[in-house]
Motif scaffolding. Structure first.
Motif, PDB file in Angstrom:
ATOM      1  N   ARG A  43       0.856  -1.193   0.000  1.00 11.43           N
ATOM      2  CA  ARG A  43       0.000   0.000   0.000  1.00 11.43           C
ATOM      3  C   ARG A  43       0.889   1.239   0.000  1.00 11.43           C
ATOM      4  O   ARG A  43       1.761   1.398   0.854  1.00 11.43           O
ATOM      5  N   GLU A  44       0.659   2.116  -0.963  1.00 12.47           N
ATOM      6  CA  GLU A  44       1.326   3.404  -1.059  1.00 12.47           C
ATOM      7  C   GLU A  44       2.846   3.282  -0.960  1.00 12.47           C
ATOM      8  O   GLU A  44       3.518   4.017  -0.231  1.00 12.47           O
ATOM      9  N   GLY A  45       3.413   2.326  -1.698  1.00 12.28           N
ATOM     10  CA  GLY A  45       4.857   2.189  -1.755  1.00 12.28           C
ATOM     11  C   GLY A  45       5.497   1.497  -0.575  1.00 12.28           C
ATOM     12  O   GLY A  45       6.725   1.460  -0.469  1.00 12.28           O
ATOM     13  N   LYS A  46       4.689   0.939   0.344  1.00 16.80           N
ATOM     14  CA  LYS A  46       5.228   0.231   1.497  1.00 16.80           C
ATOM     15  C   LYS A  46       4.671  -1.185   1.527  1.00 16.80           C
ATOM     16  O   LYS A  46       3.617  -1.466   0.954  1.00 16.80           O
ATOM     17  N   ARG A 194      -1.252  -1.918  -4.676  1.00 12.98           N
ATOM     18  CA  ARG A 194      -2.142  -2.481  -3.656  1.00 12.98           C
ATOM     19  C   ARG A 194      -2.945  -3.633  -4.238  1.00 12.98           C
ATOM     20  O   ARG A 194      -3.287  -3.652  -5.396  1.00 12.98           O
TER      21      ARG A 194
END
Length: 291
Positions: A43-46, A194
């Motif tokens: 999610r969101e690059g993590k 995601r």
């Protein structure tokens, strides 16, 4: 300069899902009470994993390259070997070419660690030592080794096995590394976008779907941290490692929390009943009302 070298070598990552596939190392989180690798969610690059409160875990680090690397392990913003507030210039674990190791806990001495376990944030080792701000993330700063220079009559005439400090062939991992200029840690680059939500088949109504969604949004737990658990045997020894650069060649990271919290934050997208159009004649006879 002195570094630690673990006496435990693990087989290459088999069926355990890699938490992050970096250029130099892969990292994954293993639930030691179930023996399974925790599934990652992007999610969101993590990347995130869901931990189970009370369960022990380990961090598996696998060297992907054909040369030794130094892996400085940070858990909740604390160096897992020295206990210092983590900085890439600190001590870490040395892995031989293509080797992997599981770090099971906070290093207490050359033969013991205090087990990592998922616990409430207030009970985490970082919080109990006055450093709660970075609880919930595991990071590895990776360094390449400085190459050897070939000199006639010295390195060139020495057998390859004699060019490095002796190490057990069945070993991989661990290490205080030479001090160097502080380097900024970069968050790991997650490869996948995601996850797409799965859709569960069924005959649920629109109201059922809304109630299901509300239930999962409201079931939130206390945030997780990493505790200072029971001691167990974990033998290491010293080796030498000269970093090729002052700054890490790679930083890989993975965040963690409870399943319910990751659902509530939208990291884990749970299957929801399909909301169908209302039907005027869903069945033939009048059923009894629910008691």
């Amino acid at each position: 300069m002195n570094t630690l070298l673990s006496l435990l070598t693990l087989a290459a990552l088999s069926c355990t899902p890699a938490a992050h596939a970096g250029a130099l190392v892969d990292i994954s989180v293993i639930d030691r009470d179930t023996g399974t690798g925790l599934t990652t969610h992007a999610r969101e690059g993590k990347l995130y994993v869901a931990g189970t409160p009370g369960h022990r875990y380990s961090v598996r680090i696998a060297n992907r390259v054909g040369a030794r690397v130094l892996a400085v392990l940070s858990v909740d913003g604390v160096n897992a070997i020295s206990g210092e507030t983590a900085n890439p210039e600190q001590t870490g674990y040395v892995l031989d070419a293509y080797q992997s190791t599981e770090v099971n806990g906070w290093r207490k001495n050359m033969s013991e660690v205090a087990q990592f376990n998922f616990t409430a944030l207030d009970n985490s080792y970082a919080a109990r030592t006055g450093r709660p701000n970075n609880v919930g993330v595991i990071g590895v700063a990776v360094f390449r080794e400085k190459p050897l220079f070939w000199r006639e009559g010295k390195i060139a005439d020495a057998p390859l096995a004699d060019r490095y400090a002796p190490a057990a062939k069945s070993s991989a991992a661990g290490a205080p590394a030479p001090a160097s200029a502080p380097a900024e840690s970069a968050e790991a680059q997650a490869g996948a976008a995601r996850d797409e939500p799965a859709q569960a088949a069924g005959n649920a109504t629109r109201a059922d779907a809304l109630a299901y969604s509300k239930q999962h949004r409201e079931s939130k737990d206390e945030s997780l941290g990493t505790g200072h658990g029971a001691r167990e045997v974990s033998q290491v020894t010293y080796t030498n490692f000269d970093r090729a650069s002052a700054q890490p060649n790679e930083v890989v990271s993975i965040w963690y929390d409870s399943y319910n919290n990751l659902v509530a934050r939208g990291v884990i997208l749970v299957p929801r009943p399909i909301a169908r159009e209302p039907q005027p004649f869903p069945q033939q006879f009048v059923p009894d009302p629910a008691s």
